[in-house]
Motif scaffolding. Structure first.
Motif, mmCIF file in Angstrom:
data_model
loop_
_atom_site.group_PDB
_atom_site.id
_atom_site.type_symbol
_atom_site.label_atom_id
_atom_site.label_comp_id
_atom_site.label_asym_id
_atom_site.label_seq_id
_atom_site.Cartn_x
_atom_site.Cartn_y
_atom_site.Cartn_z
ATOM 1 N N UNK A 15 46.579 81.395 66.825
ATOM 2 C CA UNK A 15 47.376 82.520 67.344
ATOM 3 C C UNK A 15 48.541 81.752 68.236
ATOM 4 N N UNK A 16 48.101 80.839 69.203
ATOM 5 C CA UNK A 16 49.195 80.350 70.093
ATOM 6 C C UNK A 16 50.292 79.771 69.284
ATOM 7 N N UNK A 17 49.779 78.793 68.341
ATOM 8 C CA UNK A 17 50.635 78.102 67.340
ATOM 9 C C UNK A 17 51.681 78.885 66.425
ATOM 10 N N UNK A 18 51.035 80.232 66.073
ATOM 11 C CA UNK A 18 51.783 81.117 65.259
ATOM 12 C C UNK A 18 52.791 81.660 66.212
ATOM 13 N N UNK A 19 52.580 81.903 67.549
ATOM 14 C CA UNK A 19 53.475 82.654 68.618
ATOM 15 C C UNK A 19 54.687 81.926 68.809
#
Length: 159
Positions: free
Chosen positions: A141-145
């Motif tokens: 999720x952090x990578x996507x954000x």
């Protein structure tokens, strides 16, 4: 498979920490008294390349990578080179015997000779025992954000 003292008595210590915000980090350590039985080895090759034939060099590098993968005791490798010719390759091996065998492989010996006579201005080779390793993986999720985030604005910045 013969069990080592590390596996039987103490076991390698593995710790894992996780943060929903950032990701997961894993640490694997062996007790220092038996790290040789539990660990593996890294061959660190740092170099400064000459202005050689880059195609010839690349072809030989590809051949050596494929050949190394076929050797008993080979675990893997990481490599990087900057535009100015400085590079580092770290190969990972299960034992010092596996490293010695690779060092004396006939095709690898030819590549070493070519490296000394054509490709490298300087190089340093180090062999180290890996006693612990840490691996970090960012939470998806952090990578996507970060991937989907707009680049920061230059407004309000002074030059």
């Amino acid at each position: 498979h013969k069990r080592t003292e590390c596996e039987e008595v103490r076991g390698p210590r593995t710790m894992s920490t996780e943060s929903a915000t950032h990701g997961q980090e894993k640490l694997r350590e062996c007790p220092s008294s038996s790290a040789a039985a539990c660990g593996y080895y890294a061959v660190i090759f740092t170099s400064k390349r000459t202005d050689c034939d880059k195609r010839e060099y690349s072809a030989m590098g590809d051949r050596m990578a494929k050949l190394a993968e076929q050797q008993p005791g080979y675990i893997g490798a990481d490599s990087a080179r900057s535009a100015d010719g400085n590079g580092i390759t770290v190969s990972y091996w299960a034992s010092l015997d596996a490293i010695r065998t690779w060092r004396h492989h006939v095709e690898h010996l030819d590549a070493q000779t070519m490296g000394r006579s054509r490709w490298y201005e300087t190089f340093t080779l180090r062999v180290c025992r890996v006693e612990s390793e840490r691996t970090f993986a960012m939470a998806p999720a952090t990578l996507r954000s970060l991937t989907n985030a707009a680049p920061p604005s230059d407004e309000g910045r002074s030059a």
